[in-house]
Design an enzyme around this catalytic site. Sequence first.
Site, mmCIF file in Angstrom:
data_model
loop_
_atom_site.group_PDB
_atom_site.id
_atom_site.type_symbol
_atom_site.label_atom_id
_atom_site.label_comp_id
_atom_site.label_asym_id
_atom_site.label_seq_id
_atom_site.Cartn_x
_atom_site.Cartn_y
_atom_site.Cartn_z
ATOM 1 C CB SER A 1 -18.017 -6.263 19.531
ATOM 2 O OG SER A 1 -18.907 -7.001 18.697
ATOM 3 C CE1 TYR B 1 -21.224 -1.650 18.160
ATOM 4 C CE2 TYR B 1 -20.126 -3.625 17.356
ATOM 5 C CZ TYR B 1 -20.780 -2.951 18.363
ATOM 6 O OH TYR B 1 -20.990 -3.574 19.571
#
Length: 276
Positions: free
Chosen positions: A138, A151
Amino acid sequence: MRFAGKRAVVTGGASGIGHATALRLVREGAEVLIGDIDETGGREIAATSNGRITFQRCNVCEAGDIESLIHTAAAGGGIDVLFNNAGAGGARARIDEITPDEWDFTQDLLLRSVAIGIRYAAPLMAARGGGAIVNTASIAALSTGAAPTAYSVAKAGVLHLTHMAAADLARHKIRVNAVCPGFITTNIFTAAMEIEGQARDQANAAISGIAASAQPIQRPGSPDDIAAAVAYLASDDASFVTGTHIVVDGGMTLGPRHSWDPAVPSLFAMLEAFKK
């Protein structure tokens, strides 16, 4: 038909990026086994694929489920491509508020699952003479502000795991790379906030509107954008590419907004007013 005669495993393949990637690989000739906890979605996709996609329930937080998925693929003819993609938003708490269990769950879901997938697929790929592994990281792995702490740390771990695995597995002719999605319109945001039903559809529409102006390329990113990058990294077109990542974010990580949006003045533009 870059994947003619090849077999791929896609985790998180029942929706979003995983679904789009499974369809892309099939269009280019692959047979695909998808693993997901969404049994209804997974079976529906398989039922409409003319036998090119099969489904097996897989909770990537359970190492045994991952091992079973990989061995099912091997028993069906082997594995040439593994796309470690399954994931969700994880815990949203800040580092001074998160519980140990929340932290562990997020790392298990987003990082440990990738490591376990590589662990079980690599020996089978090596026995076939090589293969390609692609991991979903990401842009949150690259800087702060894009996602919650747990995350972001997990995705940063995915990037370094990609580097380490590429080094470990090069001797087996296995390439390992990652893709770093930006603002992609999937259900990951609404699912993380537990927004359901009609409200979810409304929220997703609002997200699309925001995404269209959040980066230099002024449209929402789609799962197909990520699928195209994954297909490249998994194909022989990338046969000289390993241990790296592709950022697919519409330019979101280029820099401060004033660097690409003329409506936002830069520091130097503001100082021009003082030269009079």
